[in-house]
Enzyme design. Sequence first.
Site, short mmCIF file in Angstrom:
data_model
loop_
_atom_site.label_atom_id
_atom_site.label_comp_id
_atom_site.label_asym_id
_atom_site.label_seq_id
_atom_site.Cartn_x
_atom_site.Cartn_y
_atom_site.Cartn_z
N LYS A 1 0.87 -1.18 0.00
CA LYS A 1 0.00 0.00 0.00
C LYS A 1 0.89 1.22 0.00
O LYS A 1 1.82 1.33 0.83
CB LYS A 1 -0.86 -0.01 1.28
CG LYS A 1 -1.84 1.13 1.35
CD LYS A 1 -3.15 0.79 0.68
CE LYS A 1 -3.99 2.00 0.36
NZ LYS A 1 -3.63 2.71 -0.89
N GLN B 1 7.21 3.83 3.83
CA GLN B 1 5.81 3.41 3.88
C GLN B 1 5.63 2.14 4.71
O GLN B 1 4.61 1.96 5.37
CB GLN B 1 5.33 3.18 2.44
CG GLN B 1 3.84 3.17 2.27
CD GLN B 1 3.24 4.57 2.19
OE1 GLN B 1 3.73 5.42 1.46
NE2 GLN B 1 2.18 4.82 2.93
N LYS C 1 5.51 3.29 8.36
CA LYS C 1 4.34 4.15 8.55
C LYS C 1 3.07 3.31 8.61
O LYS C 1 2.22 3.47 9.48
CB LYS C 1 4.25 5.14 7.38
CG LYS C 1 3.10 6.10 7.46
CD LYS C 1 2.92 6.87 6.17
CE LYS C 1 4.21 7.53 5.73
NZ LYS C 1 3.98 8.50 4.63
N LYS D 1 5.33 1.73 -3.15
CA LYS D 1 5.23 3.08 -3.71
C LYS D 1 5.50 3.00 -5.20
O LYS D 1 6.14 2.05 -5.66
CB LYS D 1 6.27 3.98 -3.04
CG LYS D 1 5.98 5.46 -3.16
CD LYS D 1 5.02 5.95 -2.11
CE LYS D 1 4.62 7.39 -2.38
NZ LYS D 1 3.83 7.96 -1.28
N GLY E 1 -2.81 8.21 -4.26
CA GLY E 1 -2.17 9.41 -4.81
C GLY E 1 -0.92 9.80 -4.03
O GLY E 1 -0.60 9.25 -2.98
N ASP E 2 -0.20 10.75 -4.57
CA ASP E 2 0.95 11.39 -3.92
C ASP E 2 1.17 12.67 -4.74
O ASP E 2 0.22 13.14 -5.41
CB ASP E 2 2.18 10.45 -3.94
CG ASP E 2 3.33 10.96 -3.07
OD1 ASP E 2 3.27 10.78 -1.85
OD2 ASP E 2 4.29 11.57 -3.60
N THR F 1 -4.43 13.45 5.20
CA THR F 1 -3.01 13.59 5.54
C THR F 1 -2.77 14.91 6.27
O THR F 1 -2.12 14.96 7.32
CB THR F 1 -2.13 13.49 4.28
OG1 THR F 1 -2.52 12.32 3.56
CG2 THR F 1 -0.67 13.40 4.64
N ASN G 1 -2.22 18.99 -1.83
CA ASN G 1 -3.22 18.29 -1.03
C ASN G 1 -2.89 18.35 0.47
O ASN G 1 -3.74 18.75 1.28
CB ASN G 1 -3.30 16.83 -1.50
CG ASN G 1 -4.19 16.00 -0.60
OD1 ASN G 1 -3.71 15.38 0.33
ND2 ASN G 1 -5.49 16.03 -0.83
N SER H 1 -6.87 5.68 3.89
CA SER H 1 -6.96 4.79 2.72
C SER H 1 -7.36 3.39 3.17
O SER H 1 -8.16 2.72 2.52
CB SER H 1 -5.61 4.71 2.00
OG SER H 1 -5.46 5.79 1.10
P1 NDP Z 1 0.68 17.72 -4.28
O1 NDP Z 1 1.17 17.40 -5.63
O2 NDP Z 1 -0.75 17.91 -4.03
O3 NDP Z 1 1.42 19.03 -3.74
C1 NDP Z 1 2.80 19.11 -3.66
C2 NDP Z 1 3.20 20.51 -3.22
O4 NDP Z 1 4.59 20.53 -2.95
C3 NDP Z 1 2.93 21.56 -4.29
O5 NDP Z 1 2.69 22.79 -3.68
C4 NDP Z 1 4.28 21.57 -5.05
O6 NDP Z 1 4.55 22.78 -5.71
C5 NDP Z 1 5.25 21.38 -3.91
N1 NDP Z 1 6.45 20.71 -4.40
C6 NDP Z 1 6.51 19.51 -5.03
N2 NDP Z 1 7.75 19.22 -5.38
C7 NDP Z 1 8.49 20.27 -5.00
C8 NDP Z 1 9.86 20.58 -5.09
N3 NDP Z 1 10.73 19.74 -5.69
N4 NDP Z 1 10.29 21.76 -4.55
C9 NDP Z 1 9.42 22.60 -3.95
N5 NDP Z 1 8.09 22.36 -3.84
C10 NDP Z 1 7.65 21.22 -4.37
O7 NDP Z 1 1.29 16.56 -3.33
P2 NDP Z 1 0.83 16.13 -1.88
O8 NDP Z 1 0.35 17.30 -1.12
O9 NDP Z 1 -0.04 14.94 -2.03
O10 NDP Z 1 2.20 15.59 -1.26
C11 NDP Z 1 3.10 16.44 -0.55
C12 NDP Z 1 4.03 15.61 0.31
O11 NDP Z 1 3.25 14.83 1.25
C13 NDP Z 1 4.90 14.59 -0.43
O12 NDP Z 1 6.12 14.44 0.26
C14 NDP Z 1 4.10 13.30 -0.28
O13 NDP Z 1 4.92 12.15 -0.41
C15 NDP Z 1 3.59 13.46 1.14
N6 NDP Z 1 2.43 12.65 1.49
C16 NDP Z 1 1.26 12.75 0.77
C17 NDP Z 1 0.17 12.01 1.14
C18 NDP Z 1 -1.15 12.15 0.48
O14 NDP Z 1 -2.12 11.57 0.99
N7 NDP Z 1 -1.28 12.88 -0.60
C19 NDP Z 1 0.25 11.02 2.25
C20 NDP Z 1 1.48 11.07 2.99
C21 NDP Z 1 2.53 11.85 2.59
P3 NDP Z 1 4.45 22.81 -7.33
O15 NDP Z 1 2.99 22.72 -7.63
O16 NDP Z 1 5.07 24.12 -7.71
O17 NDP Z 1 5.23 21.63 -7.82
#
Ligand code: NDP
Length: 445
Positions: A90, A111, A114, A126, A165-166, A210, A241, A377
Amino acid sequence: MDEKLVDVYDEVLRRNPGETEFHQAVHEVLDSLGPVVAKHPHYADAAVIRRLCEPERQIIFRVPWVDDAGRIQLNRGFRVEFNSALGPYKGGLRFHPSVNLGIVKFLGYEQIFKNSLSGMPIGGGKGGSDFDPKGRSEGEVMRFCQAFMTELYRHIGEYTDVPAGDIGVGGREIGYLFGQYKRITNRYESGVLTGKGLAWGGSRVRTEATGYGTVFFVQEILKTRGESLDGKRVVVSGSGNVATYAIAKVQELGGTVVACSDSGGYVVDERGIDLATVQEIKEERRARISTYLEHHPHAQYVENHSLWQVPCDIALPCATQNELNGTDAAALIAHGCSVVAEGANMPCTPEAVRAFAEAGVTFAPGKAANAGGVATSALEMQQNASRDSWTFEHTEERLAGIMRGIHDRCLSTADEYGSPGNYVAGANIAGFTQVADAMVALGVI
Ligand code: NDP
Protein backbone atom coordinates in the site's frame (compact mmCIF):
# COMPACT_ATOMS: atom_id res chain seq x y z
CA MET A 1 24.61 3.56 14.19
CA ASP A 2 25.02 0.36 16.23
CA GLU A 3 28.01 -1.67 15.00
CA LYS A 4 25.78 -4.73 14.44
CA LEU A 5 23.90 -2.74 11.80
CA VAL A 6 26.84 -1.23 9.94
CA ASP A 7 27.18 -4.30 7.70
CA VAL A 8 23.51 -4.13 6.78
CA TYR A 9 23.86 -0.47 5.84
CA ASP A 10 27.05 -1.15 3.83
CA GLU A 11 25.19 -3.85 1.92
CA VAL A 12 22.41 -1.36 1.12
CA LEU A 13 24.99 1.14 -0.18
CA ARG A 14 26.69 -1.52 -2.30
CA ARG A 15 23.50 -2.96 -3.75
CA ASN A 16 21.81 0.37 -4.53
CA PRO A 17 24.50 2.71 -5.86
CA GLY A 18 23.54 6.35 -6.36
CA GLU A 19 20.15 6.05 -4.66
CA THR A 20 20.88 8.78 -2.12
CA GLU A 21 17.34 9.32 -0.83
CA PHE A 22 16.96 5.59 -0.26
CA HIS A 23 20.28 5.48 1.63
CA GLN A 24 19.12 8.43 3.75
CA ALA A 25 15.82 6.76 4.65
CA VAL A 26 17.51 3.46 5.56
CA HIS A 27 20.19 5.21 7.61
CA GLU A 28 17.57 7.09 9.58
CA VAL A 29 15.74 3.89 10.53
CA LEU A 30 18.86 1.81 11.28
CA ASP A 31 20.15 4.63 13.46
CA SER A 32 17.20 4.01 15.82
CA LEU A 33 17.40 0.22 15.92
CA GLY A 34 20.50 -0.26 18.12
CA PRO A 35 18.53 -0.84 21.35
CA VAL A 36 16.18 -3.21 19.50
CA VAL A 37 18.88 -5.55 18.21
CA ALA A 38 20.49 -5.50 21.66
CA LYS A 39 17.22 -6.53 23.31
CA HIS A 40 16.01 -8.96 20.63
CA PRO A 41 18.94 -10.82 19.03
CA HIS A 42 16.55 -13.17 17.23
CA TYR A 43 15.78 -10.43 14.68
CA ALA A 44 19.40 -10.59 13.52
CA ASP A 45 19.34 -14.40 13.50
CA ALA A 46 16.35 -14.29 11.17
CA ALA A 47 18.09 -11.63 9.01
CA VAL A 48 14.96 -9.53 9.37
CA ILE A 49 16.64 -6.15 8.98
CA ARG A 50 18.61 -7.25 5.91
CA ARG A 51 15.47 -8.67 4.30
CA LEU A 52 13.52 -5.51 5.15
CA CYS A 53 16.02 -3.39 3.21
CA GLU A 54 15.53 -5.39 0.01
CA PRO A 55 12.23 -4.81 -1.82
CA GLU A 56 10.19 -7.96 -2.46
CA ARG A 57 9.67 -6.83 -6.06
CA GLN A 58 10.67 -3.82 -8.21
CA ILE A 59 8.85 -3.13 -11.44
CA ILE A 60 10.09 -0.63 -14.05
CA PHE A 61 8.19 -0.12 -17.27
CA ARG A 62 7.91 1.98 -20.41
CA VAL A 63 4.97 4.36 -20.70
CA PRO A 64 4.48 5.56 -24.31
CA TRP A 65 1.61 7.96 -25.01
CA VAL A 66 0.53 10.50 -27.62
CA ASP A 67 0.36 14.24 -26.82
CA ASP A 68 -2.14 16.77 -28.20
CA ALA A 69 0.13 17.55 -31.15
CA GLY A 70 0.19 13.88 -32.16
CA ARG A 71 3.79 13.38 -31.01
CA ILE A 72 4.80 10.21 -29.20
CA GLN A 73 5.97 10.89 -25.64
CA LEU A 74 7.89 8.44 -23.52
CA ASN A 75 8.00 8.18 -19.74
CA ARG A 76 9.18 5.61 -17.25
CA GLY A 77 6.87 3.97 -14.73
CA PHE A 78 7.83 2.40 -11.39
CA ARG A 79 6.20 0.28 -8.73
CA VAL A 80 8.26 -0.95 -5.81
CA GLU A 81 6.45 -3.62 -3.81
CA PHE A 82 8.58 -3.38 -0.73
CA ASN A 83 7.10 -5.50 2.02
CA SER A 84 3.86 -7.43 2.40
CA ALA A 85 4.31 -9.00 5.85
CA LEU A 86 1.33 -7.09 7.29
CA GLY A 87 -0.97 -6.93 4.27
CA PRO A 88 -1.15 -6.01 0.59
CA TYR A 89 1.44 -3.46 -0.57
CA LYS A 90 0.00 0.00 0.00
CA GLY A 91 1.41 3.38 -0.97
CA GLY A 92 0.90 6.22 -3.40
CA LEU A 93 1.89 7.00 -6.97
CA ARG A 94 3.95 10.14 -7.61
CA PHE A 95 4.01 11.91 -10.99
CA HIS A 96 6.88 14.40 -10.99
CA PRO A 97 9.87 14.87 -13.31
CA SER A 98 12.27 14.12 -10.42
CA VAL A 99 10.92 10.58 -9.90
CA ASN A 100 13.52 7.82 -10.21
CA LEU A 101 14.02 4.38 -8.68
CA GLY A 102 15.90 5.71 -5.63
CA ILE A 103 13.11 8.14 -4.76
CA VAL A 104 10.42 5.47 -5.18
CA LYS A 105 12.46 3.11 -2.97
CA PHE A 106 12.90 5.69 -0.22
CA LEU A 107 9.18 6.34 -0.24
CA GLY A 108 8.33 2.63 -0.29
CA TYR A 109 10.72 1.92 2.55
CA GLU A 110 9.26 4.70 4.72
CA GLN A 111 5.81 3.41 3.88
CA ILE A 112 6.50 0.00 5.48
CA PHE A 113 7.04 1.51 8.93
CA LYS A 114 4.34 4.15 8.55
CA ASN A 115 1.74 1.58 7.58
CA SER A 116 2.77 -0.67 10.43
CA LEU A 117 2.52 2.24 12.85
CA SER A 118 -0.98 3.05 11.61
CA GLY A 119 -2.12 -0.28 13.09
CA MET A 120 -3.83 -1.17 9.79
CA PRO A 121 -3.30 -4.49 7.95
CA ILE A 122 -1.28 -3.02 5.09
CA GLY A 123 2.22 -3.62 3.73
CA GLY A 124 4.45 -1.01 2.11
CA GLY A 125 4.93 0.00 -1.51
CA LYS A 126 5.23 3.08 -3.71
CA GLY A 127 5.27 3.95 -7.38
CA GLY A 128 5.12 6.70 -9.92
CA SER A 129 6.55 8.15 -13.05
CA ASP A 130 8.82 10.94 -14.27
CA PHE A 131 5.78 12.35 -16.12
CA ASP A 132 5.24 16.07 -15.40
CA PRO A 133 1.52 16.93 -15.31
CA LYS A 134 2.27 20.68 -15.17
CA GLY A 135 1.12 22.43 -18.33
CA ARG A 136 -0.47 19.27 -19.74
CA SER A 137 -4.05 19.36 -21.02
CA GLU A 138 -6.84 17.26 -19.48
CA GLY A 139 -6.69 14.95 -22.51
CA GLU A 140 -2.94 14.47 -22.14
CA VAL A 141 -3.20 13.69 -18.43
CA MET A 142 -5.94 11.17 -19.16
CA ARG A 143 -4.00 9.46 -21.94
CA PHE A 144 -0.89 9.30 -19.80
CA CYS A 145 -2.84 7.75 -16.89
CA GLN A 146 -4.38 5.20 -19.25
CA ALA A 147 -0.98 4.28 -20.69
CA PHE A 148 0.50 3.98 -17.19
CA MET A 149 -2.31 1.69 -16.00
CA THR A 150 -2.10 -0.42 -19.17
CA GLU A 151 1.10 -1.87 -17.72
CA LEU A 152 0.51 -1.40 -13.98
CA TYR A 153 -2.82 -3.28 -13.90
CA ARG A 154 -1.15 -6.69 -14.09
CA HIS A 155 0.77 -6.05 -10.87
CA ILE A 156 -1.97 -4.68 -8.61
CA GLY A 157 -5.23 -5.87 -7.03
CA GLU A 158 -7.20 -5.51 -3.82
CA TYR A 159 -5.33 -8.42 -2.20
CA THR A 160 -1.98 -7.69 -3.88
CA ASP A 161 -1.07 -4.05 -4.14
CA VAL A 162 -3.30 -1.01 -3.65
CA PRO A 163 -1.91 2.31 -4.97
CA ALA A 164 -3.20 5.80 -4.09
CA GLY A 165 -2.17 9.41 -4.81
CA ASP A 166 0.95 11.39 -3.92
CA ILE A 167 2.63 14.42 -5.53
CA GLY A 168 0.99 15.09 -8.90
CA VAL A 169 -1.64 12.40 -8.41
CA GLY A 170 -4.96 13.56 -6.95
CA GLY A 171 -8.62 12.70 -7.45
CA ARG A 172 -8.53 13.46 -11.18
CA GLU A 173 -5.64 11.07 -11.87
CA ILE A 174 -7.05 8.33 -9.61
CA GLY A 175 -10.28 8.57 -11.66
CA TYR A 176 -8.49 8.03 -14.97
CA LEU A 177 -6.37 5.22 -13.48
CA PHE A 178 -9.39 3.44 -12.02
CA GLY A 179 -11.34 3.86 -15.27
CA GLN A 180 -8.58 2.19 -17.26
CA TYR A 181 -8.17 -0.62 -14.70
CA LYS A 182 -11.89 -1.30 -14.90
CA ARG A 183 -11.83 -1.26 -18.69
CA ILE A 184 -8.89 -3.67 -18.99
CA THR A 185 -9.95 -6.14 -16.31
CA ASN A 186 -13.74 -5.90 -16.75
CA ARG A 187 -13.98 -5.82 -12.94
CA TYR A 188 -15.42 -3.13 -10.70
CA GLU A 189 -12.78 -3.78 -8.06
CA SER A 190 -13.16 -0.76 -5.77
CA GLY A 191 -10.46 -1.94 -3.38
CA VAL A 192 -7.69 -1.76 -6.00
CA LEU A 193 -7.06 1.98 -5.60
CA THR A 194 -7.76 4.48 -2.83
CA GLY A 195 -8.41 8.19 -3.03
CA LYS A 196 -11.39 7.52 -5.28
CA GLY A 197 -14.25 10.00 -5.81
CA LEU A 198 -17.12 9.82 -3.32
CA ALA A 199 -19.59 8.83 -6.04
CA TRP A 200 -17.59 5.73 -7.03
CA GLY A 201 -16.21 4.09 -3.91
CA GLY A 202 -14.15 6.80 -2.24
CA SER A 203 -14.12 7.53 1.47
CA ARG A 204 -15.11 10.77 3.10
CA VAL A 205 -12.10 12.49 4.73
CA ARG A 206 -9.54 10.72 2.48
CA THR A 207 -8.81 13.98 0.63
CA GLU A 208 -8.35 15.85 3.90
CA ALA A 209 -6.75 13.00 5.85
CA THR A 210 -3.01 13.59 5.54
CA GLY A 211 -3.16 17.31 6.35
CA TYR A 212 -5.78 16.86 9.08
CA GLY A 213 -3.88 13.94 10.56
CA THR A 214 -0.64 15.92 10.74
CA VAL A 215 -2.42 18.65 12.68
CA PHE A 216 -4.10 16.10 14.98
CA PHE A 217 -0.61 14.80 15.72
CA VAL A 218 0.59 18.33 16.55
CA GLN A 219 -2.44 18.73 18.80
CA GLU A 220 -1.35 15.63 20.75
CA ILE A 221 2.20 16.98 21.09
CA LEU A 222 0.87 20.28 22.41
CA LYS A 223 -1.45 18.49 24.85
CA THR A 224 1.59 16.88 26.54
CA ARG A 225 2.68 20.45 27.39
CA GLY A 226 -0.77 21.62 28.39
CA GLU A 227 -1.00 23.79 25.25
CA SER A 228 -3.25 23.97 22.19
CA LEU A 229 -3.10 25.38 18.66
CA ASP A 230 -5.19 28.35 19.68
CA GLY A 231 -3.24 31.55 18.95
CA LYS A 232 -0.23 29.72 17.49
CA ARG A 233 1.59 31.11 14.45
CA VAL A 234 2.17 28.41 11.85
CA VAL A 235 4.13 28.15 8.59
CA VAL A 236 3.17 25.43 6.08
CA SER A 237 5.25 24.64 3.00
CA GLY A 238 3.58 23.57 -0.23
CA SER A 239 0.05 24.34 -1.38
CA GLY A 240 -1.02 20.92 -2.62
CA ASN A 241 -3.22 18.29 -1.03
CA VAL A 242 -1.38 17.87 2.28
CA ALA A 243 -0.64 21.57 2.79
CA THR A 244 -4.19 22.69 1.96
CA TYR A 245 -5.85 20.51 4.57
CA ALA A 246 -3.15 21.13 7.16
CA ILE A 247 -3.89 24.85 6.77
CA ALA A 248 -7.64 24.16 7.04
CA LYS A 249 -7.32 22.19 10.29
CA VAL A 250 -4.88 24.65 11.91
CA GLN A 251 -7.33 27.46 11.19
CA GLU A 252 -10.25 25.45 12.53
CA LEU A 253 -8.35 24.88 15.79
CA GLY A 254 -7.57 28.57 16.27
CA GLY A 255 -4.06 28.84 14.83
CA THR A 256 -2.95 31.32 12.15
CA VAL A 257 -1.08 30.10 9.09
CA VAL A 258 0.99 33.05 7.87
CA ALA A 259 2.86 31.48 4.94
CA CYS A 260 2.62 28.73 2.33
CA SER A 261 4.45 28.03 -0.93
CA ASP A 262 4.91 26.13 -4.17
CA SER A 263 8.07 25.24 -6.05
CA GLY A 264 8.34 28.83 -7.37
CA GLY A 265 8.28 30.75 -4.09
CA TYR A 266 6.25 31.58 -1.00
CA VAL A 267 3.48 33.89 0.12
CA VAL A 268 3.33 35.64 3.49
CA ASP A 269 -0.03 36.95 4.63
CA GLU A 270 0.11 38.35 8.15
CA ARG A 271 -3.70 38.41 8.27
CA GLY A 272 -3.68 34.66 7.82
CA ILE A 273 -3.55 32.71 4.54
CA ASP A 274 -6.93 32.77 2.82
CA LEU A 275 -7.58 29.10 2.14
CA ALA A 276 -10.38 29.67 -0.37
CA THR A 277 -7.95 31.64 -2.54
CA VAL A 278 -5.29 28.92 -2.31
CA GLN A 279 -7.83 26.28 -3.30
CA GLU A 280 -9.12 28.34 -6.18
CA ILE A 281 -5.56 28.83 -7.46
CA LYS A 282 -4.41 25.25 -6.99
CA GLU A 283 -7.48 23.08 -7.42
CA GLU A 284 -9.47 25.05 -9.99
CA ARG A 285 -6.99 27.08 -12.01
CA ARG A 286 -3.93 24.86 -11.38
CA ALA A 287 -1.92 28.11 -11.33
CA ARG A 288 1.07 29.43 -9.36
CA ILE A 289 0.87 30.57 -5.72
CA SER A 290 2.29 33.97 -6.78
CA THR A 291 -1.19 34.81 -8.13
CA TYR A 292 -2.41 34.92 -4.49
CA LEU A 293 -1.43 38.61 -4.57
CA GLU A 294 -4.04 39.35 -7.27
CA HIS A 295 -6.68 38.67 -4.59
CA HIS A 296 -4.72 39.89 -1.54
CA PRO A 297 -2.47 42.77 -2.57
CA HIS A 298 -1.40 43.35 1.07
CA ALA A 299 0.36 39.95 1.08
CA GLN A 300 4.00 39.45 0.08
CA TYR A 301 5.41 37.04 -2.49
CA VAL A 302 9.04 35.95 -2.26
CA GLU A 303 10.49 34.06 -5.20
CA ASN A 304 12.93 31.17 -4.89
CA HIS A 305 13.79 31.59 -1.23
CA SER A 306 13.28 29.42 1.81
CA LEU A 307 10.01 30.10 3.58
CA TRP A 308 11.56 28.81 6.81
CA GLN A 309 12.93 32.32 7.33
CA VAL A 310 9.38 33.36 8.28
CA PRO A 311 9.09 33.35 12.12
CA CYS A 312 6.60 30.84 13.56
CA ASP A 313 5.75 28.75 16.62
CA ILE A 314 5.05 25.62 14.57
CA ALA A 315 6.50 24.54 11.20
CA LEU A 316 4.75 22.02 8.98
CA PRO A 317 6.82 21.01 5.94
CA CYS A 318 4.22 19.60 3.53
CA ALA A 319 5.86 19.80 0.08
CA THR A 320 8.66 17.35 -0.69
CA GLN A 321 11.80 15.53 0.52
CA ASN A 322 14.81 17.47 1.82
CA GLU A 323 13.09 20.84 1.54
CA LEU A 324 14.19 21.96 5.03
CA ASN A 325 17.96 21.90 5.62
CA GLY A 326 20.35 22.76 8.46
CA THR A 327 20.32 26.48 7.63
CA ASP A 328 16.52 26.52 7.60
CA ALA A 329 16.45 24.67 10.92
CA ALA A 330 18.82 27.25 12.43
CA ALA A 331 16.47 30.06 11.31
CA LEU A 332 13.43 28.32 12.79
CA ILE A 333 15.25 27.72 16.08
CA ALA A 334 16.47 31.34 16.23
CA HIS A 335 12.88 32.54 15.79
CA GLY A 336 11.60 30.37 18.65
CA CYS A 337 9.82 27.60 16.72
CA SER A 338 9.08 24.80 19.18
CA VAL A 339 7.35 22.09 17.08
CA VAL A 340 8.18 20.74 13.61
CA ALA A 341 5.88 18.05 12.21
CA GLU A 342 6.48 16.50 8.79
CA GLY A 343 3.36 16.48 6.59
CA ALA A 344 5.56 15.49 3.64
CA ASN A 345 7.82 12.43 3.46
CA MET A 346 11.35 13.12 4.76
CA PRO A 347 11.19 16.90 4.15
CA CYS A 348 13.83 17.58 6.83
CA THR A 349 17.46 16.73 6.10
CA PRO A 350 19.46 14.77 8.71
CA GLU A 351 21.30 18.01 9.64
CA ALA A 352 17.98 19.73 10.31
CA VAL A 353 16.72 16.83 12.43
CA ARG A 354 19.95 16.86 14.47
CA ALA A 355 19.68 20.62 14.98
CA PHE A 356 16.12 20.29 16.26
CA ALA A 357 17.16 17.58 18.71
CA GLU A 358 20.06 19.66 20.02
CA ALA A 359 17.86 22.75 20.42
CA GLY A 360 15.05 20.87 22.17
CA VAL A 361 12.55 21.49 19.35
CA THR A 362 9.94 18.71 19.28
CA PHE A 363 10.26 16.93 15.95
CA ALA A 364 7.59 14.57 14.59
CA PRO A 365 8.82 12.45 11.65
CA GLY A 366 6.60 11.95 8.61
CA LYS A 367 6.13 8.23 9.11
CA ALA A 368 4.17 9.11 12.25
CA ALA A 369 2.82 12.61 11.60
CA ASN A 370 1.56 12.05 8.05
CA ALA A 371 0.26 8.49 8.52
CA GLY A 372 -3.32 9.77 8.57
CA GLY A 373 -3.51 9.64 4.78
CA VAL A 374 -2.68 5.98 4.42
CA ALA A 375 -4.68 5.11 7.52
CA THR A 376 -7.76 6.66 5.93
CA SER A 377 -6.96 4.79 2.72
CA ALA A 378 -7.17 1.63 4.83
CA LEU A 379 -10.55 2.87 6.09
CA GLU A 380 -11.56 3.32 2.44
CA MET A 381 -10.56 -0.31 1.80
CA GLN A 382 -12.67 -1.38 4.79
CA GLN A 383 -15.69 0.48 3.44
CA ASN A 384 -15.15 -1.00 -0.03
CA ALA A 385 -14.89 -4.54 1.39
CA SER A 386 -18.16 -4.17 3.28
CA ARG A 387 -19.82 -2.07 0.53
CA ASP A 388 -20.44 0.61 3.12
CA SER A 389 -20.02 4.38 3.21
CA TRP A 390 -19.39 6.16 6.48
CA THR A 391 -20.26 9.74 7.44
CA PHE A 392 -17.68 12.50 7.53
CA GLU A 393 -17.95 12.79 11.32
CA HIS A 394 -17.48 9.07 11.93
CA THR A 395 -14.52 8.84 9.55
CA GLU A 396 -12.85 11.93 10.99
CA GLU A 397 -13.31 10.55 14.50
CA ARG A 398 -11.63 7.30 13.41
CA LEU A 399 -8.75 9.32 11.91
CA ALA A 400 -8.32 11.39 15.07
CA GLY A 401 -8.30 8.19 17.16
CA ILE A 402 -5.68 6.61 14.90
CA MET A 403 -3.44 9.68 15.16
CA ARG A 404 -3.78 9.69 18.96
CA GLY A 405 -2.86 6.01 18.97
CA ILE A 406 0.22 6.58 16.79
CA HIS A 407 1.29 9.50 18.95
CA ASP A 408 0.95 7.52 22.16
CA ARG A 409 2.70 4.46 20.72
CA CYS A 410 5.65 6.64 19.62
CA LEU A 411 6.02 8.05 23.12
CA SER A 412 5.57 4.77 25.01
CA THR A 413 8.01 2.95 22.69
CA ALA A 414 10.57 5.76 23.00
CA ASP A 415 10.26 5.44 26.78
CA GLU A 416 10.58 1.66 26.70
CA TYR A 417 13.78 1.81 24.63
CA GLY A 418 15.44 4.55 26.67
CA SER A 419 14.81 7.68 24.55
CA PRO A 420 11.94 9.45 26.30
CA GLY A 421 10.25 12.15 24.20
CA ASN A 422 12.08 11.08 21.03
CA TYR A 423 9.39 10.68 18.35
CA VAL A 424 11.93 9.54 15.73
CA ALA A 425 13.11 6.60 17.84
CA GLY A 426 9.56 5.81 18.94
CA ALA A 427 8.17 5.78 15.38
CA ASN A 428 11.03 3.77 13.91
CA ILE A 429 11.08 1.16 16.66
CA ALA A 430 7.32 0.74 17.00
CA GLY A 431 6.93 0.55 13.20
CA PHE A 432 9.80 -1.89 12.89
CA THR A 433 8.96 -4.38 15.65
CA GLN A 434 5.47 -5.11 14.35
CA VAL A 435 6.71 -5.84 10.82
CA ALA A 436 9.70 -7.77 12.16
CA ASP A 437 7.52 -10.01 14.33
CA ALA A 438 5.29 -10.76 11.35
CA MET A 439 8.31 -11.56 9.17
CA VAL A 440 9.70 -13.96 11.76
CA ALA A 441 6.30 -15.66 12.05
CA LEU A 442 5.93 -16.02 8.27
CA GLY A 443 9.28 -17.77 7.84
CA VAL A 444 12.04 -17.20 5.33
CA ILE A 445 10.16 -15.89 2.29
P1 NDP B 1 0.68 17.72 -4.28
O1 NDP B 1 1.17 17.40 -5.63
O2 NDP B 1 -0.75 17.91 -4.03
O3 NDP B 1 1.42 19.03 -3.74
C1 NDP B 1 2.80 19.11 -3.66
C2 NDP B 1 3.20 20.51 -3.22
O4 NDP B 1 4.59 20.53 -2.95
C3 NDP B 1 2.93 21.56 -4.29
O5 NDP B 1 2.69 22.79 -3.68
C4 NDP B 1 4.28 21.57 -5.05
O6 NDP B 1 4.55 22.78 -5.71
C5 NDP B 1 5.25 21.38 -3.91
N1 NDP B 1 6.45 20.71 -4.40
C6 NDP B 1 6.51 19.51 -5.03
N2 NDP B 1 7.75 19.22 -5.38
C7 NDP B 1 8.49 20.27 -5.00
C8 NDP B 1 9.86 20.58 -5.09
N3 NDP B 1 10.73 19.74 -5.69
N4 NDP B 1 10.29 21.76 -4.55
C9 NDP B 1 9.42 22.60 -3.95
N5 NDP B 1 8.09 22.36 -3.84
C10 NDP B 1 7.65 21.22 -4.37
O7 NDP B 1 1.29 16.56 -3.33
P2 NDP B 1 0.83 16.13 -1.88
O8 NDP B 1 0.35 17.30 -1.12
O9 NDP B 1 -0.04 14.94 -2.03
O10 NDP B 1 2.20 15.59 -1.26
C11 NDP B 1 3.10 16.44 -0.55
C12 NDP B 1 4.03 15.61 0.31
O11 NDP B 1 3.25 14.83 1.25
C13 NDP B 1 4.90 14.59 -0.43
O12 NDP B 1 6.12 14.44 0.26
C14 NDP B 1 4.10 13.30 -0.28
O13 NDP B 1 4.92 12.15 -0.41
C15 NDP B 1 3.59 13.46 1.14
N6 NDP B 1 2.43 12.65 1.49
C16 NDP B 1 1.26 12.75 0.77
C17 NDP B 1 0.17 12.01 1.14
C18 NDP B 1 -1.15 12.15 0.48
O14 NDP B 1 -2.12 11.57 0.99
N7 NDP B 1 -1.28 12.88 -0.60
C19 NDP B 1 0.25 11.02 2.25
C20 NDP B 1 1.48 11.07 2.99
C21 NDP B 1 2.53 11.85 2.59
P3 NDP B 1 4.45 22.81 -7.33
O15 NDP B 1 2.99 22.72 -7.63
O16 NDP B 1 5.07 24.12 -7.71
O17 NDP B 1 5.23 21.63 -7.82
